[in-house]
Design a protein around this motif. Structure first.
Motif, PDB file in Angstrom:
ATOM      1  N   GLY A   1     -34.217 -19.450   5.356  1.00 14.57           N
ATOM      2  CA  GLY A   1     -33.172 -19.826   6.300  1.00 14.57           C
ATOM      3  C   GLY A   1     -32.378 -21.047   5.901  1.00 14.57           C
ATOM      4  N   ALA A   2     -33.022 -22.008   5.274  1.00 10.06           N
ATOM      5  CA  ALA A   2     -32.357 -23.273   4.950  1.00 10.06           C
ATOM      6  C   ALA A   2     -31.533 -23.207   3.672  1.00 10.06           C
ATOM      7  CB  ALA A   2     -33.389 -24.387   4.839  1.00 10.06           C
ATOM      8  N   THR A   3     -31.904 -22.314   2.739  1.00  9.51           N
ATOM      9  CA  THR A   3     -31.209 -22.266   1.451  1.00  9.51           C
ATOM     10  C   THR A   3     -30.519 -20.929   1.195  1.00  9.51           C
ATOM     11  OG1 THR A   3     -33.150 -21.428   0.248  1.00  9.51           O
ATOM     12  CG2 THR A   3     -32.938 -23.831   0.496  1.00  9.51           C
ATOM     13  N   GLY A   4     -30.864 -19.897   1.949  1.00 12.32           N
ATOM     14  CA  GLY A   4     -30.286 -18.583   1.732  1.00 12.32           C
ATOM     15  C   GLY A   4     -30.932 -17.799   0.604  1.00 12.32           C
ATOM     16  N   ALA A   5     -31.963 -18.352  -0.053  1.00 16.60           N
ATOM     17  CA  ALA A   5     -32.599 -17.682  -1.191  1.00 16.60           C
ATOM     18  C   ALA A   5     -33.235 -16.366  -0.755  1.00 16.60           C
ATOM     19  CB  ALA A   5     -33.652 -18.590  -1.808  1.00 16.60           C
ATOM     20  N   LEU A   6     -33.060 -15.332  -1.577  1.00 20.50           N
ATOM     21  CA  LEU A   6     -33.633 -14.024  -1.294  1.00 20.50           C
ATOM     22  C   LEU A   6     -35.133 -14.045  -1.565  1.00 20.50           C
ATOM     23  CD1 LEU A   6     -33.107 -11.022  -0.558  1.00 20.50           C
ATOM     24  CD2 LEU A   6     -32.810 -10.598  -3.013  1.00 20.50           C
ATOM     25  N   LEU A   7     -35.922 -13.594  -0.576  1.00 20.82           N
ATOM     26  CA  LEU A   7     -37.375 -13.608  -0.705  1.00 20.82           C
ATOM     27  C   LEU A   7     -37.969 -12.212  -0.892  1.00 20.82           C
ATOM     28  CD1 LEU A   7     -38.162 -16.152   2.162  1.00 20.82           C
ATOM     29  CD2 LEU A   7     -37.935 -16.627  -0.272  1.00 20.82           C
ATOM     30  N   GLY A   8     -37.283 -11.192  -0.403  1.00 20.04           N
ATOM     31  CA  GLY A   8     -37.799  -9.838  -0.531  1.00 20.04           C
ATOM     32  C   GLY A   8     -37.169  -8.914   0.483  1.00 20.04           C
ATOM     33  N   GLU A   9     -37.652  -7.708   0.533  1.00 15.78           N
ATOM     34  CA  GLU A   9     -37.144  -6.722   1.482  1.00 15.78           C
ATOM     35  C   GLU A   9     -38.251  -5.743   1.823  1.00 15.78           C
ATOM     36  OE1 GLU A   9     -35.194  -3.121  -0.907  1.00 15.78           O
ATOM     37  OE2 GLU A   9     -33.981  -4.956  -1.024  1.00 15.78           O
ATOM     38  N   GLY A  10     -38.028  -4.984   2.880  1.00 16.75           N
ATOM     39  CA  GLY A  10     -39.047  -4.019   3.284  1.00 16.75           C
ATOM     40  C   GLY A  10     -38.559  -3.118   4.396  1.00 16.75           C
ATOM     41  N   PRO A  11     -39.365  -2.124   4.782  1.00 17.97           N
ATOM     42  CA  PRO A  11     -38.993  -1.177   5.838  1.00 17.97           C
ATOM     43  C   PRO A  11     -39.289  -1.737   7.228  1.00 17.97           C
ATOM     44  CG  PRO A  11     -41.123  -0.597   4.950  1.00 17.97           C
ATOM     45  CD  PRO A  11     -40.648  -1.786   4.150  1.00 17.97           C
ATOM     46  N   TRP A  12     -38.998  -0.947   8.226  1.00 22.83           N
ATOM     47  CA  TRP A  12     -39.272  -1.311   9.614  1.00 22.83           C
ATOM     48  C   TRP A  12     -40.772  -1.450   9.864  1.00 22.83           C
ATOM     49  CZ3 TRP A  12     -36.963  -3.269  13.660  1.00 22.83           C
ATOM     50  CH2 TRP A  12     -37.442  -3.024  14.958  1.00 22.83           C
ATOM     51  N   ALA A  13     -41.560  -0.625   9.196  1.00 25.04           N
ATOM     52  CA  ALA A  13     -43.013  -0.639   9.395  1.00 25.04           C
ATOM     53  C   ALA A  13     -43.622  -1.901   8.814  1.00 25.04           C
ATOM     54  CB  ALA A  13     -43.637   0.586   8.726  1.00 25.04           C
ATOM     55  N   ARG A  14     -44.339  -2.635   9.635  1.00 23.59           N
ATOM     56  CA  ARG A  14     -45.055  -3.826   9.195  1.00 23.59           C
ATOM     57  C   ARG A  14     -46.078  -4.191  10.262  1.00 23.59           C
ATOM     58  NH1 ARG A  14     -40.516  -8.653   9.766  1.00 23.59           N
ATOM     59  NH2 ARG A  14     -40.043  -8.316  11.960  1.00 23.59           N
ATOM     60  N   ILE A  15     -46.901  -5.191   9.966  1.00 30.04           N
ATOM     61  CA  ILE A  15     -48.018  -5.530  10.865  1.00 30.04           C
ATOM     62  C   ILE A  15     -47.537  -5.860  12.268  1.00 30.04           C
ATOM     63  CG2 ILE A  15     -49.876  -7.190  11.285  1.00 30.04           C
ATOM     64  CD1 ILE A  15     -50.095  -7.501   8.228  1.00 30.04           C
ATOM     65  N   SER A  16     -46.528  -6.715  12.366  1.00 33.76           N
ATOM     66  CA  SER A  16     -46.067  -7.162  13.681  1.00 33.76           C
ATOM     67  C   SER A  16     -45.536  -6.001  14.513  1.00 33.76           C
ATOM     68  CB  SER A  16     -44.996  -8.247  13.539  1.00 33.76           C
ATOM     69  OG  SER A  16     -43.908  -7.784  12.758  1.00 33.76           O
ATOM     70  N   ARG A  17     -44.868  -5.041  13.875  1.00 31.88           N
ATOM     71  CA  ARG A  17     -44.346  -3.894  14.611  1.00 31.88           C
ATOM     72  C   ARG A  17     -45.484  -3.015  15.112  1.00 31.88           C
ATOM     73  NH1 ARG A  17     -41.236  -2.974  18.091  1.00 31.88           N
ATOM     74  NH2 ARG A  17     -40.069  -4.590  16.993  1.00 31.88           N
ATOM     75  N   PHE A  18     -46.493  -2.771  14.289  1.00 33.88           N
ATOM     76  CA  PHE A  18     -47.636  -1.966  14.711  1.00 33.88           C
ATOM     77  C   PHE A  18     -48.310  -2.597  15.926  1.00 33.88           C
ATOM     78  CE2 PHE A  18     -52.055  -0.767  14.880  1.00 33.88           C
ATOM     79  CZ  PHE A  18     -52.068   0.577  14.565  1.00 33.88           C
ATOM     80  N   LEU A  19     -48.597  -3.900  15.849  1.00 30.47           N
ATOM     81  CA  LEU A  19     -49.306  -4.569  16.933  1.00 30.47           C
ATOM     82  C   LEU A  19     -48.458  -4.633  18.194  1.00 30.47           C
ATOM     83  CD1 LEU A  19     -50.988  -7.437  14.891  1.00 30.47           C
ATOM     84  CD2 LEU A  19     -52.128  -5.478  15.947  1.00 30.47           C
ATOM     85  N   ARG A  20     -47.163  -4.843  18.034  1.00 30.20           N
ATOM     86  CA  ARG A  20     -46.278  -4.917  19.203  1.00 30.20           C
ATOM     87  C   ARG A  20     -46.233  -3.570  19.929  1.00 30.20           C
ATOM     88  NH1 ARG A  20     -42.132  -8.106  21.127  1.00 30.20           N
ATOM     89  NH2 ARG A  20     -40.421  -7.044  22.173  1.00 30.20           N
ATOM     90  N   ASN A  21     -46.031  -2.496  19.167  1.00 31.10           N
ATOM     91  CA  ASN A  21     -45.981  -1.167  19.780  1.00 31.10           C
ATOM     92  C   ASN A  21     -47.301  -0.800  20.450  1.00 31.10           C
ATOM     93  OD1 ASN A  21     -43.465  -1.094  18.648  1.00 31.10           O
ATOM     94  ND2 ASN A  21     -43.779   0.752  17.453  1.00 31.10           N
ATOM     95  N   TRP A  22     -48.395  -1.129  19.763  1.00 35.99           N
ATOM     96  CA  TRP A  22     -49.721  -0.790  20.275  1.00 35.99           C
ATOM     97  C   TRP A  22     -50.043  -1.564  21.546  1.00 35.99           C
ATOM     98  CZ3 TRP A  22     -55.039  -2.290  17.833  1.00 35.99           C
ATOM     99  CH2 TRP A  22     -56.034  -1.447  18.312  1.00 35.99           C
ATOM    100  N   HIS A  23     -49.760  -2.854  21.535  1.00 35.11           N
ATOM    101  CA  HIS A  23     -50.125  -3.691  22.667  1.00 35.11           C
ATOM    102  C   HIS A  23     -49.244  -3.449  23.890  1.00 35.11           C
ATOM    103  CE1 HIS A  23     -51.671  -7.105  24.882  1.00 35.11           C
ATOM    104  NE2 HIS A  23     -50.440  -7.579  25.031  1.00 35.11           N
ATOM    105  N   MET A  24     -47.954  -3.269  23.680  1.00 34.06           N
ATOM    106  CA  MET A  24     -47.023  -3.198  24.810  1.00 34.06           C
ATOM    107  C   MET A  24     -47.030  -1.854  25.528  1.00 34.06           C
ATOM    108  SD  MET A  24     -43.676  -5.252  23.443  1.00 34.06           S
ATOM    109  CE  MET A  24     -42.799  -4.834  24.944  1.00 34.06           C
TER     110      MET A  24
END
Length: 404
Positions: free
Chosen positions: A102-125
């Motif tokens: 966020g502070a420098t704009g440097a590219l760190l990586g990329e990925g799909p919608w599926a990830r840990i936080s999405r799994f846990l959010r969908n499961w819990h809510m």
């Protein structure tokens, strides 16, 4: 009611859907630290700089260089500056997360919608079961209220036992489970109360949404007027950095953390952030911008919210403990773990009390079998659906890499 009757009520509430309550506590505890789990799992989720300043122009340059032809849907910078800034892109009709510093704009990586936080959010809510799943989960708050009230009558003179030394935990001894159940229940009582109250609010909110009863602040008149015009703009959409500058000028104290582009030119860009408010989530403070001209269409300030919208925007920070950085998230996760143990210990105690008299299936009963079936179904449903993310057919957002 007698102590025995209160005990029966307490046991019934704890065992009625014990497996489901246990899994809800477990998934909520993990969801509290879901982004931190991602942080530990891969370097692309980790910010390089710990600066709280966000360089939108640098982020924009990075996106233009590496993703020509794509369009920005959302940009989110977490309240925790050690986490990577997330940009949701539409690339040739498909979705892609891009992670930048966020502070420098440097590219760190990329990925799909599926990830840990999405799994846990969908499961819990919602157990990944939509409207029905959310109703089931939020209704558990009623059981929590019953458990909290009945526990005060079951555990006589409970206020004297905060420092009582429990017996060594032995898997086959009900009394040892009981000691730990009571002790950890006492220490986490305040936390369970917070979960019950916020859960009750989510249940009420679910009912209001189902009945289509407005209970949040309406968009400013200028936003509604723009939508009613339904006219296509002949001007190009506002860039990220231009949107940031316009919002910052209109709301100087806003710590901007979120930019959302609309699907159409007659809808507003939303800029959200924090404004030194206590216990308010990101969307409480926002600026609405014309998506082509950058004209300010309206400003919403969290400090000016009426009671019901204020409750709506306070529930999430209280429920997940993400209102004061990593410290409160760790506290919430710790007491969430205690709550999970208390829930599981109650089920174990119930089984140990009757195991010599009946079979597990008869002890579980219809409600217990349904609860376990729901848990298993939710794991399968979440595993199958948490990777699905549709992108809008149309998006009024700058095409990256194109000369302006």
């Amino acid at each position: 009611m007698s102590a025995r009757q209160w005990f029966n009520v307490h046991s019934w509430a704890g065992l009625f859907v014990g497996a489901l309550l246990f899994v809800t506590c477990l998934s909520g505890t993990l969801a509290t630290l879901s982004h931190e789990l991602e942080y530990l799992s891969d370097s692309q989720f980790r910010a390089i700089s710990d600066s709280g300043d966000t360089d939108f122009a640098a982020i924009e340059r990075t996106l233009n260089t590496h993703y020509p032809g794509a369009q920005v849907m959302y940009l989110t910078r977490h309240k925790q500056d050690y986490l990577a800034t997330e940009v949701q892109l539409k690339i040739q009709g498909s979705f892609r997360f891009v992670y930048v510093d966020g502070a420098t704009g440097a590219l760190l990586g990329e990925g799909p919608w599926a990830r840990i936080s999405r799994f846990l959010r969908n499961w819990h809510m919602t157990l990944s079961m939509g409207w029905t799943g959310k109703l089931i989960i939020t209704s558990l708050s009623l059981l929590l209220v019953v458990l909290l009230v009945s526990s005060l009558y079951v555990y006589r003179q409970w206020w004297r036992h905060f420092l009582k030394r429990p017996a060594a935990l032995t898997l086959s001894k009900r009394n040892s489970w009981s000691d730990w159940h009571k002790l950890l229940g006492l220490w986490s009582y305040w936390f369970i109360l917070v979960m019950a109250l916020t859960g009750l609010w989510y249940l009420v909110e679910h009912g209001l949404q189902t009945a289509k009863i407005d209970h949040y602040v309406a968009p400013p008149p200028a936003v509604t007027q723009l939508a009613n015009q339904n006219e296509k703009s002949t001007r190009p959409p506002l860039t990220l950095s231009a949107a940031y500058q316009a919002a910052k000028q209109a709301f100087p104290s806003l710590d901007i953390r979120y930019i959302s582009y609309p699907q159409h030119s007659h809808q507003a860009i939303q800029i959200r952030g924090y404004n030194d408010d206590i216990l308010l989530r990101l969307r409480a403070n926002k600026v609405y911008l014309h998506p082509a001209t950058g004209a300010v269409l309206g400003i919403q300030k969290g400090e000016q919210l009426p009671l019901v919208p204020r409750l709506k925007d306070t529930a999430d920070p209280l429920h997940f403990g993400n209102f004061a950085g990593l410290g409160t998230k760790l506290i919430w996760a710790f007491f969430g773990a205690l709550m999970t143990f208390v829930s599981g210990a109650g089920v174990v105690m119930g089984w140990l009390r009757v195991r010599r008299k009946t079979s597990a299936i008869r002890w579980l009963g219809v409600s217990g079998v349904i609860a376990i079936a729901l848990v298993l179904a939710s794991v399968v449903a979440t595993s199958m659906s948490f990777s699905v993310r549709n992108v809008p057919a149309q998006l009024f957002s700058p095409v990256l890499g194109v000369e302006k």
